[in-house]
Design an enzyme around this catalytic site. Structure first.
Site, PDB file in Angstrom:
ATOM      1  N   SER A   1       0.852  -1.190   0.000  1.00 56.59           N
ATOM      2  CA  SER A   1       0.000   0.000   0.000  1.00 56.59           C
ATOM      3  C   SER A   1       0.882   1.232   0.000  1.00 56.59           C
ATOM      4  CB  SER A   1      -0.910   0.018   1.228  1.00 56.59           C
ATOM      5  OG  SER A   1      -1.753   1.156   1.213  1.00 56.59           O
ATOM      6  N   GLU A   2       0.512   2.237  -0.801  1.00 56.47           N
ATOM      7  CA  GLU A   2       1.403   3.382  -0.972  1.00 56.47           C
ATOM      8  C   GLU A   2       1.543   4.259   0.264  1.00 56.47           C
ATOM      9  OE1 GLU A   2      -2.314   4.524  -3.506  1.00 56.47           O
ATOM     10  OE2 GLU A   2      -1.255   2.709  -2.896  1.00 56.47           O
TER      11      GLU A   2
END
Length: 219
Positions: free
Chosen positions: A46-47
């Protein structure tokens, strides 16, 4: 019968291969982690700085300190790691993510995607989508085939502001699995009970239909 959001995610999970690093966009894509086979090793990224996400937590077991980029509570698997967003985007821009799964408002037959803004509506920004679509080599879109008004979201060209150009490889909707080709939308599979004519009626772009279109399976 048209697929549910969960069934779309379940079908996309078949595209996830052993050893993949996978980024999940908000919406339907986040459900994919719930359906990945137990016998393969996959790292979900996940960024906001998480590597090693697991399925969504059961009700009552949520940890408010563990969230994905969409601010949904998540679980983590053994060996998960946390880091700052600069390192996370370094992974994305360095093309270390094998598969990106995104939602979309519109997809064009050449692979353009619009998934961040509707004119005159307030949005917080594009988030990490621009980096994902410009860096990823394998992008699958999870979306409903039509909008709430019944209008096709698979178009000859996008009418909404673009997120990326010519980047989408495959689309899984509630009606079909579709591959982007240089001649248009190629129908690979249809949802159980859905006819080719129903897919045609719901698609505004150029549709390529083979002689045989099998019903999709989920395992």
């Amino acid at each position: 019968m048209a697929l549910s959001k969960e069934q779309i995610a379940q079908r996309i999970a078949k595209e996830v291969k052993d050893g993949y690093y996978v980024n999940l966009g908000i919406g339907i894509p986040t459900l994919v982690a719930n359906y990945v086979r137990d016998d393969i090793a996959v790292e979900f990224q996940s960024e906001n700085g998480v590597l090693g996400m697991g399925p969504f937590p059961w009700e009552g077991e949520e940890d408010p300190d563990l969230i994905n980029a969409g601010k949904q509570t998540i679980t983590t698997l053994a060996g998960a790691s946390f880091f700052d967003s600069s390192l996370s985007f370094g992974m994305i821009r360095g093309q270390h993510v094998d598969l990106t799964i995104l939602g979309a408002m519109e997809v064009a037959q050449n692979g353009d995607i619009a998934n961040w803004k509707i004119p005159e509506k307030m949005v917080k920004g594009m988030g990490g989508a621009m980096d994902l679509v410009s860096s990823a080599e394998n992008i699958i879109v999870a979306m409903m085939h039509t909008n709430r008004a019944g209008e096709s979201k698979l178009l000859e060209s996008c009418s909404l502001p673009l997120t990326g150009v010519g980047c989408v490889k495959k689309i899984v909707t509630n009606l079909a699995v579709i591959e982007i080709t240089d001649k248009g939308f190629l129908v690979l599979e249809r949802a159980p009970g859905i006819s080719v004519k129903e897919i045609e009626a719901a698609t505004a772009g150029t549709l390529i239909i083979p002689n045989e279109v099998p019903e999709m399976t989920f395992s």
